[in-house]
Design a protein around this motif. Structure first.
Motif, PDB file in Angstrom:
ATOM      1  N   ARG A  28      40.254  11.810   0.938  1.00  0.00           N
ATOM      2  CA  ARG A  28      39.913  12.836   1.928  1.00  0.00           C
ATOM      3  C   ARG A  28      39.153  13.974   1.269  1.00  0.00           C
ATOM      4  N   ILE A  29      38.141  14.441   1.974  1.00  0.00           N
ATOM      5  CA  ILE A  29      37.472  15.664   1.535  1.00  0.00           C
ATOM      6  C   ILE A  29      38.295  16.824   2.093  1.00  0.00           C
ATOM      7  N   GLY A  30      38.914  17.588   1.203  1.00  0.00           N
ATOM      8  CA  GLY A  30      39.819  18.648   1.635  1.00  0.00           C
ATOM      9  C   GLY A  30      39.062  19.860   2.169  1.00  0.00           C
ATOM     10  N   ALA A  31      39.845  20.829   2.653  1.00  0.00           N
ATOM     11  CA  ALA A  31      39.241  22.066   3.153  1.00  0.00           C
ATOM     12  C   ALA A  31      38.473  22.763   2.029  1.00  0.00           C
ATOM     13  N   ASP A  32      38.902  22.495   0.800  1.00  0.00           N
ATOM     14  CA  ASP A  32      38.238  23.088  -0.369  1.00  0.00           C
ATOM     15  C   ASP A  32      37.024  22.266  -0.825  1.00  0.00           C
ATOM     16  N   ASP A  33      36.650  21.252  -0.053  1.00  0.00           N
ATOM     17  CA  ASP A  33      35.541  20.346  -0.373  1.00  0.00           C
ATOM     18  C   ASP A  33      35.833  19.427  -1.567  1.00  0.00           C
ATOM     19  N   VAL A  34      37.067  19.440  -2.025  1.00  0.00           N
ATOM     20  CA  VAL A  34      37.446  18.572  -3.150  1.00  0.00           C
ATOM     21  C   VAL A  34      37.787  17.180  -2.622  1.00  0.00           C
ATOM     22  N   PRO A  35      37.319  16.100  -3.274  1.00  0.00           N
ATOM     23  CA  PRO A  35      37.726  14.758  -2.856  1.00  0.00           C
ATOM     24  C   PRO A  35      39.139  14.440  -3.371  1.00  0.00           C
ATOM     25  N   HIS A  36      40.084  14.418  -2.448  1.00  0.00           N
ATOM     26  CA  HIS A  36      41.486  14.173  -2.810  1.00  0.00           C
ATOM     27  C   HIS A  36      41.836  12.708  -2.615  1.00  0.00           C
ATOM     28  N   HIS A  37      42.673  12.188  -3.510  1.00  0.00           N
ATOM     29  CA  HIS A  37      43.165  10.829  -3.333  1.00  0.00           C
ATOM     30  C   HIS A  37      44.312  10.821  -2.324  1.00  0.00           C
ATOM     31  N   LEU A  38      44.348   9.800  -1.448  1.00  0.00           N
ATOM     32  CA  LEU A  38      45.420   9.717  -0.457  1.00  0.00           C
ATOM     33  C   LEU A  38      46.295   8.482  -0.614  1.00  0.00           C
ATOM     34  N   HIS A  39      45.666   7.333  -0.847  1.00  0.00           N
ATOM     35  CA  HIS A  39      46.437   6.089  -0.775  1.00  0.00           C
ATOM     36  C   HIS A  39      45.723   4.977  -1.532  1.00  0.00           C
ATOM     37  N   PHE A  62      52.032  26.953 -14.573  1.00  0.00           N
ATOM     38  CA  PHE A  62      53.015  26.070 -15.187  1.00  0.00           C
ATOM     39  C   PHE A  62      53.016  24.678 -14.583  1.00  0.00           C
ATOM     40  N   ALA A  63      52.188  24.498 -13.554  1.00  0.00           N
ATOM     41  CA  ALA A  63      52.210  23.202 -12.875  1.00  0.00           C
ATOM     42  C   ALA A  63      51.286  22.218 -13.568  1.00  0.00           C
ATOM     43  N   SER A  64      51.590  20.980 -13.365  1.00  0.00           N
ATOM     44  CA  SER A  64      50.655  19.942 -13.764  1.00  0.00           C
ATOM     45  C   SER A  64      49.803  19.650 -12.533  1.00  0.00           C
ATOM     46  N   THR A  65      48.632  19.105 -12.703  1.00  0.00           N
ATOM     47  CA  THR A  65      47.803  18.813 -11.528  1.00  0.00           C
ATOM     48  C   THR A  65      47.249  17.415 -11.631  1.00  0.00           C
ATOM     49  N   ALA A  66      47.146  16.782 -10.520  1.00  0.00           N
ATOM     50  CA  ALA A  66      46.606  15.429 -10.471  1.00  0.00           C
ATOM     51  C   ALA A  66      46.251  15.163  -9.022  1.00  0.00           C
ATOM     52  N   GLY A  67      45.698  14.006  -8.756  1.00  0.00           N
ATOM     53  CA  GLY A  67      45.537  13.617  -7.369  1.00  0.00           C
ATOM     54  C   GLY A  67      44.131  13.759  -6.827  1.00  0.00           C
ATOM     55  N   GLU A  68      43.153  14.036  -7.678  1.00  0.00           N
ATOM     56  CA  GLU A  68      41.784  14.109  -7.192  1.00  0.00           C
ATOM     57  C   GLU A  68      41.047  12.819  -7.555  1.00  0.00           C
ATOM     58  N   GLU A  69      40.016  12.526  -6.775  1.00  0.00           N
ATOM     59  CA  GLU A  69      39.259  11.306  -7.029  1.00  0.00           C
ATOM     60  C   GLU A  69      38.493  11.365  -8.346  1.00  0.00           C
ATOM     61  N   LEU A  70      38.246  12.579  -8.775  1.00  0.00           N
ATOM     62  CA  LEU A  70      37.547  12.765 -10.037  1.00  0.00           C
ATOM     63  C   LEU A  70      37.981  14.111 -10.597  1.00  0.00           C
ATOM     64  N   GLY A  71      38.854  14.083 -11.581  1.00  0.00           N
ATOM     65  CA  GLY A  71      39.354  15.333 -12.145  1.00  0.00           C
ATOM     66  C   GLY A  71      38.218  16.103 -12.813  1.00  0.00           C
ATOM     67  N   VAL A  72      38.188  17.420 -12.549  1.00  0.00           N
ATOM     68  CA  VAL A  72      37.192  18.268 -13.213  1.00  0.00           C
ATOM     69  C   VAL A  72      37.905  19.482 -13.795  1.00  0.00           C
ATOM     70  N   GLU A  73      37.173  20.296 -14.539  1.00  0.00           N
ATOM     71  CA  GLU A  73      37.676  21.599 -14.960  1.00  0.00           C
ATOM     72  C   GLU A  73      37.344  22.601 -13.878  1.00  0.00           C
ATOM     73  N   GLY A  74      38.137  23.647 -13.787  1.00  0.00           N
ATOM     74  CA  GLY A  74      37.805  24.707 -12.852  1.00  0.00           C
ATOM     75  C   GLY A  74      39.009  25.079 -12.033  1.00  0.00           C
ATOM     76  N   GLY A  75      39.327  26.378 -11.979  1.00  0.00           N
ATOM     77  CA  GLY A  75      40.507  26.815 -11.242  1.00  0.00           C
ATOM     78  C   GLY A  75      41.753  26.299 -11.937  1.00  0.00           C
ATOM     79  N   PRO A  76      42.878  26.337 -11.224  1.00  0.00           N
ATOM     80  CA  PRO A  76      44.132  25.947 -11.871  1.00  0.00           C
ATOM     81  C   PRO A  76      44.304  24.431 -11.942  1.00  0.00           C
ATOM     82  N   ARG A  77      43.431  23.799 -12.672  1.00  0.00           N
ATOM     83  CA  ARG A  77      43.544  22.351 -12.868  1.00  0.00           C
ATOM     84  C   ARG A  77      43.856  22.117 -14.339  1.00  0.00           C
TER      85      ARG A  77
END
Ligand code: GLA
Length: 694
Positions: A28-39, A62-77
């Protein structure tokens, strides 16, 4: 369940659904325009996918982040980045703007760009009607104006990492990884291991995909076996250095697997107007355990990778173990006569026929027949081989030169080197820089002439050393050569095949150092190991079979004691294990007794009879056995001990007859109770059983 493969889109939720015959994949393309993985798993409808929530791990330092179709740098990732870039002003990272998409049959392209910098990116997805394999790759484009060097728009962007895709596997209680490790003469050893809560890197830094790991990974919850269980697998179609990073998240996020060409530390520059397409990092979800996963990959390789999947792979004779570098017309002729008598269909002259190549110290790069050994050229030998009813093949190692060669003396600048570093020789050889157009042109030129001159039927394309001092003096962007070299190799093979449509190619790199989908897209077979010891081969072939189909697996019966291991094994065992792939013979036939030659003749004939089942059937790995299955035939190659061997994949209601004994069996009985195996009473016993469906 069998669905029709397709790509669909729900505009309201901006959800894409990829459908394959048995699986679904959603993003899904999120509200933030990021391609998020769903399923990625069992079948879903678009309506169902549209209701799925995106993974929203807590956003904090302190959080870990994952779940995007293509991980990038930028913001709290803080997860594994698939794409790492640095702009001319020193800034890094990406802030996505979604620029639309295109759906074209089974293809989806998602268009993204950076909010400020001139970087455009396309995510590519492809599904095929007959496969659960999803192909993914990426195009990066510098959208700034060509030429200029001032300002953000006109300056090159540094690429620190550019993976083809990140795959997300649902978080489960356990995460187990399957992969292979290896070494020269001991490739593709299967390992299964619990994934740590960490980033685990699988990589090759050698310029080839390598003996030490093969560019694929399987992920399961620790509960899959050969025939049951959910398995997510990913395979990179690339033959140079590579890196696959698996990240297990301790906060409940998906398990991420990001992979692509190149290894850590390599950087290169994307110039204004330039476009870069990554290789494919393909993925498959299967509920059929490791066996079902492998059969899925085998069918995909046959249907969508190999240039000529339907060619019955010929029975090969190769002179390497018999003669080493001592290649003479007389010796080859003697071997060819015996090989032809055994039923061999393709005779391959290995290393030692060209230049001053009487050992590994000289001659690589000088691809004219050795004038002392072949004063009349190769023509007379080729003619004799053909007169014996066999096709003719030759060993070549186009990417290499010895310092002691006319080529190197004429073009010392053609090898990978750095001005103030020593030129490391491995096996006394240096690597030619296939990222240079002049080197690629030279290689195509002599190969084209060689193939044309003798109507060469088959080439064994070898590559026997890793890159060192991988530089190109005076190039401002030398690290591109790590990928451009591989593309140069691909280009030469592709051009050669186009110019000589009948030509077949076997890929080799000091044994199985470059066994991957990138090579298989332009070769017919892989030489998977220099180790021809049948006992050792069982494990090597087991590992190779995880992804790659039997028709691509060159396997020779050689001498006993084995020249590499010294192990003594019966002739039929050596043949039986080699008959599990594309059979060849590599022994010194001049020393085989009449009894051995006669037994070998029978085994070659038997192989030809089972070849359609072994090469084109479905493969099941059983306990100390491999089974191949077509609609009406079953072949079992078994070793080890007497037992009742439960077969797989048969129709329970059908009856099968043993082609050797005439005994009849019910499918249900063979599945539930097994086939009674009685092996010969000898060391390393083995047998081949052939069943036909009635
Ligand atoms: C490599 C190959 C072998 C053989 C030799 C020749 O080691 O894997 O099969 O061709 O080179 O030098």
């Amino acid at each position: 369940m069998s669905q029709v493969s397709s790509v669909s889109f729900d505009a309201t939720s901006r959800t894409f659904l990829l459908t394959t015959p048995a699986t679904s994949y959603a993003l899904r393309i999120g509200a933030d325009d990021v391609p998020h993985h769903l399923h990625w798993g069992g079948p879903l409808t678009l309506n169902q996918a549209a209701t799925l929530p995106v993974y929203d791990g807590v956003i904090s330092s302190f959080a870990s982040t994952a779940g995007e179709e293509l991980g990038v740098e930028g913001g709290p990732r803080f997860g594994v980045p698939s794409l790492l870039v640095r702009y001319a002003d020193g800034s890094r990272g990406v802030e996505w703007v979604h620029e639309g998409h295109e759906i074209d049959g089974g293809r989806l392209r998602v268009y993204l760009r950076d909010r400020h910098y001139p970087l455009a990116c396309t995510l590519h997805y492809t599904v095929h009607p007959d496969s659960d394999v999803i192909e993914r790759s990426l195009t990066l484009r510098h959208s700034g104006p060509d030429g200029g060097d001032g300002g953000e728009g006109g300056a090159a962007i540094e690429i620190l990492r550019c993976d083809a895709a990140a795959w997300c596997v649902p978080a489960t209680s356990g995460v187990r990884l399957s992969h292979t490790v290896g070494q020269w003469s001991g490739e593709t050893q299967l390992r299964r291991t619990e994934a740590p809560y960490a980033e685990t890197v699988f990589t090759s830094r050698r310029g080839v995909s390598g003996h030490f790991g093969n560019p694929w990974l399987m992920v399961d919850a620790g509960d899959a076996d050969e025939s049951h269980g959910d398995v997510w697998s990913m395979v990179l179609a690339w033959s140079g250095s590579w890196r696959i990073t698996a990240q297990r998240d301790h906060t409940g996020g998906p398990f991420t697997v990001s992979g692509g060409a190149g290894h850590e530390g390599l950087t290169w520059r994307l110039r204004p107007g330039e476009q870069h397409r990554t290789p494919v990092f393909a993925g498959q979800f299967s509920t059929g355990g490791f066996g079902g996963t492998s059969r899925g990959w085998h069918a995909y390789v046959a249907g969508h990778v190999l240039p000529r999947p339907d060619e019955p792979r010929p029975v090969v004779y190769n002179s390497w173990e018999a003669t080493g570098w001592d290649v003479t017309p007389h010796g080859q002729r003697a071997l060819a006569e015996r090989a032809a008598g055994l039923g061999v269909e393709l005779f391959v002259v290995d290393d030692g026929w060209f230049g001053a190549r009487t050992s590994d110290r000289a001659g690589l790069g000088d691809w004219d027949p050795n004038p002392e050994r072949f004063p009349d050229g190769l023509g007379p030998l080729v003619k004799e081989i053909r007169a014996l009813g066999m096709r003719f093949g030759l060993w070549v190692e186009p990417e290499m030169t010895n310092a002691d060669s006319d080529l190197y003396r004429a073009h010392p600048d053609w090898v990978l080197h750095m001005p103030h570093r020593r030129r490391t020789e491995l096996r006394h050889q240096l690597v030619l820089d296939f990222s240079r157009p002049d080197v690629v042109e030279w290689a195509f030129g002599w190969l084209d002439r060689l193939v044309a001159a003798h109507a060469v039927d088959s080439l064994k394309w070898d590559m026997n050393r890793a890159f060192t001092e991988a530089g190109r003096p005076s190039s401002p962007d030398a690290e591109r050569l790590w990928t451009d070299h591989t593309r140069g190799v691909y280009a030469v093979i592709d051009r050669l095949r186009a110019a000589h449509p009948g030509l077949r190619v076997e890929g080799c790199a000091g044994g199985g150092g470059r066994a991957d989908l990138g090579m298989l897209a332009r070769t017919d077979q892989t030489w998977i190991s220099d180790n021809t010891d049948a006992t050792d081969r069982i494990a090597i072939q087991h590992g190779y079979s995880q992804i790659y189909p039997a028709r691509t697996m060159s396997a020779w019966a050689t001498d006993s004691p084995n020249p590499y291991t010294g192990r003594t094994t019966p002739l039929r065992h050596r043949f039986h294990i080699a008959m599990a792939g594309a059979l060849g013979i590599g022994g010194d036939l001049s020393r085989w007794s009449d009894a051995e030659l006669s037994e070998a003749r029978g085994l070659v004939a038997q192989y030809k009879e089972i070849r359609p089942v072994v090469q084109f059937g479905e493969q099941y790995r059983l306990d100390d056995a491999v089974q191949y299955l077509t609609d009406d035939r079953v072949v079992v190659i078994a070793w080890g001990r007497d037992r009742d061997l439960r077969l797989a994949g048969l129709a329970p209601a059908a009856r099968y007859t043993d082609e050797a004994t005439g005994a009849e069996h019910h499918g249900a009985a063979l599945l539930a109770h097994g086939l009674r195996l009685r092996l010969p009473k000898e060391d390393a016993p083995s047998t081949v059983v052939r069943l036909r469906r009635l």
